[in-house]
Write a protein that holds these residues in place. Structure first.
Motif, PDB file in Angstrom:
ATOM      1  N   THR A 116      -5.011  -0.737   7.477  1.00  0.00           N
ATOM      2  CA  THR A 116      -5.084  -0.855   8.934  1.00  0.00           C
ATOM      3  C   THR A 116      -6.324  -1.626   9.354  1.00  0.00           C
ATOM      4  O   THR A 116      -6.270  -2.454  10.279  1.00  0.00           O
ATOM      5  CB  THR A 116      -5.082   0.546   9.571  1.00  0.00           C
ATOM      6  N   ALA A 117      -7.439  -1.375   8.683  1.00  0.00           N
ATOM      7  CA  ALA A 117      -8.659  -2.137   8.980  1.00  0.00           C
ATOM      8  C   ALA A 117      -8.469  -3.613   8.661  1.00  0.00           C
ATOM      9  O   ALA A 117      -8.916  -4.488   9.415  1.00  0.00           O
ATOM     10  CB  ALA A 117      -9.834  -1.565   8.197  1.00  0.00           C
ATOM     11  N   THR A 118      -7.806  -3.895   7.548  1.00  0.00           N
ATOM     12  CA  THR A 118      -7.560  -5.294   7.171  1.00  0.00           C
ATOM     13  C   THR A 118      -6.667  -5.993   8.194  1.00  0.00           C
ATOM     14  O   THR A 118      -6.959  -7.106   8.636  1.00  0.00           O
ATOM     15  CB  THR A 118      -6.908  -5.358   5.782  1.00  0.00           C
ATOM     16  N   ARG A 139     -16.064  -3.037   4.788  1.00  0.00           N
ATOM     17  CA  ARG A 139     -15.774  -2.213   3.604  1.00  0.00           C
ATOM     18  C   ARG A 139     -14.291  -1.863   3.539  1.00  0.00           C
ATOM     19  O   ARG A 139     -13.660  -1.974   2.492  1.00  0.00           O
ATOM     20  CB  ARG A 139     -16.608  -0.932   3.654  1.00  0.00           C
ATOM     21  N   TYR A 140     -13.722  -1.455   4.675  1.00  0.00           N
ATOM     22  CA  TYR A 140     -12.296  -1.145   4.699  1.00  0.00           C
ATOM     23  C   TYR A 140     -11.451  -2.391   4.509  1.00  0.00           C
ATOM     24  O   TYR A 140     -10.354  -2.338   3.940  1.00  0.00           O
ATOM     25  CB  TYR A 140     -11.932  -0.465   6.024  1.00  0.00           C
ATOM     26  N   LYS A 181      -5.643   3.770   6.106  1.00  0.00           N
ATOM     27  CA  LYS A 181      -6.789   3.297   6.888  1.00  0.00           C
ATOM     28  C   LYS A 181      -7.359   1.977   6.375  1.00  0.00           C
ATOM     29  O   LYS A 181      -7.678   1.096   7.176  1.00  0.00           O
ATOM     30  CB  LYS A 181      -7.872   4.376   6.915  1.00  0.00           C
ATOM     31  N   PRO A 182      -7.516   1.774   5.057  1.00  0.00           N
ATOM     32  CA  PRO A 182      -8.036   0.470   4.598  1.00  0.00           C
ATOM     33  C   PRO A 182      -7.145  -0.707   4.991  1.00  0.00           C
ATOM     34  O   PRO A 182      -7.638  -1.758   5.421  1.00  0.00           O
ATOM     35  CB  PRO A 182      -8.117   0.641   3.079  1.00  0.00           C
ATOM     36  N   LEU A 190     -16.126  -3.236   9.862  1.00  0.00           N
ATOM     37  CA  LEU A 190     -14.926  -2.928   9.077  1.00  0.00           C
ATOM     38  C   LEU A 190     -14.866  -3.667   7.750  1.00  0.00           C
ATOM     39  O   LEU A 190     -13.817  -3.653   7.102  1.00  0.00           O
ATOM     40  CB  LEU A 190     -13.669  -3.279   9.896  1.00  0.00           C
ATOM     41  N   TYR A 203       0.819  -1.211   0.000  1.00  0.00           N
ATOM     42  CA  TYR A 203       0.000   0.000   0.000  1.00  0.00           C
ATOM     43  C   TYR A 203       0.854   1.263   0.000  1.00  0.00           C
ATOM     44  O   TYR A 203       0.570   2.217  -0.727  1.00  0.00           O
ATOM     45  CB  TYR A 203      -0.917  -0.007   1.221  1.00  0.00           C
ATOM     46  N   GLU A 254     -11.310  -3.051   0.792  1.00  0.00           N
ATOM     47  CA  GLU A 254     -10.506  -2.019   0.157  1.00  0.00           C
ATOM     48  C   GLU A 254      -9.023  -2.205   0.444  1.00  0.00           C
ATOM     49  O   GLU A 254      -8.177  -1.976  -0.426  1.00  0.00           O
ATOM     50  CB  GLU A 254     -10.951  -0.636   0.625  1.00  0.00           C
ATOM     51  N   GLY A 255      -8.705  -2.612   1.678  1.00  0.00           N
ATOM     52  CA  GLY A 255      -7.301  -2.814   2.018  1.00  0.00           C
ATOM     53  C   GLY A 255      -6.681  -3.958   1.255  1.00  0.00           C
ATOM     54  O   GLY A 255      -5.558  -3.856   0.750  1.00  0.00           O
TER      55      GLY A 255
END
Length: 283
Positions: A202-204, A271-272, A199-200, A269, A167, A275-276
């Protein structure tokens, strides 16, 4: 029905078949979870006599009372939350920093570091339990939540580092260069610019670390062997297994309680999370 309507129906037929197939697949996939929830409301006899039936004859809510009170699952849940949250924070900060340095800084031996990290993926986790326990015992942290947190967060977590590397490589270098020109240091650039942008990922990493820590069994079992009051929910399941009998309905109720935070976190989480994964792979 006119000829045009028939043609439209025939054209949509493959989509209806695909939707039906997906619905059947989803039902098969979630059926074990539904059965566990249903078993938590049955008596021990009904668990076996009802078979695959999901509807209990009379919901036995006392199974949850027994799991929460008599089996001390409330205490185990609190221990798990403390260990999991602390582990997630340490892993996110550590892996994000490592991924940022590897992705954005050209230093001597970077390829060697990457090779060593990837090589650790092929080392079974059970091989490290002996040195971990020996080190924790020498430091006086064997029977404590602090030692468990350090042991859980001290692993390589190569997948998380690689997600951050992928990323951060996709972020334009002009962002960090302009911040450095304005006098920002490494800490400022990382915590105020790079980490919020990730942020994506990090959510993953949060979801993946949360799941692995929440469901961990062997390491928490070793670290709480002589301190039953420090058990986590996965180790606490042993309280329902007796020498001659097993409280299956109580175990199902405890498992349902332990899964609710995981489901809630993933829903919040998801959606993130997607995206991640997509952003790291694309980069």
């Amino acid at each position: 029905m006119t000829r045009t309507t028939w043609r439209g129906t025939l054209r949509r037929l493959p989509w209806w078949l695909a939707a039906a197939a997906l619905a059947i697949g989803c039902l098969i996939w979630i059926y074990p979870f539904l059965w566990m929830v249903a078993a938590s409301l049955k008596t021990s006899a009904e668990v076996f006599t009802k078979g695959l039936d999901l509807l209990p004859a009379d919901p036995a809510w006392e199974n949850y009372e027994r799991a929460w009170g008599e089996a001390q699952f409330g205490k185990y849940l609190l221990n798990t939350v403390i260990v999991t949250v602390a582990t997630v924070v340490v892993v996110v900060v550590r892996c994000a920093m490592a991924g940022y340095v590897i992705a954005r800084h050209d230093f001597r031996g970077r390829r060697i570091v990457m090779g060593v990290l990837v090589a650790t993926l092929f080392v079974p986790a059970g091989y490290t339990i002996i040195p971990l326990v020996d080190l924790a015992q020498r430091l006086g942290m064997l029977n404590s939540l602090t030692g468990m947190i350090l042991a859980m967060s001290g692993a390589a977590h190569v997948a998380a580092i690689l997600l951050y590397v992928g990323y951060f490589r996709g972020i334009p270098k002009e962002l960090t260069e302009s911040a450095l020109i304005d006098g920002a240091g490494f800490t400022t650039v990382f915590f105020r610019i790079m980490l919020p942008l990730a942020k994506p990922v990090t959510a993953t990493v949060t979801v993946l670390t949360f799941l692995s820590t929440w469901n961990a069994f062997f390491l928490p079992l070793v670290f709480t062997f002589s301190r039953p009051d420090l058990r986590t929910v996965s180790v606490g399941m042993l309280a329902f297994v007796g020498e001659n009998t097993t409280d299956w309905s109580g175990m199902a109720a405890a498992a349902t309680i332990s899964l609710l935070p995981v489901v809630a976190l993933f829903i919040a989480l998801q959606r993130y999370f997607v995206e991640g994964i997509a952003g790291a792979v694309k980069s």
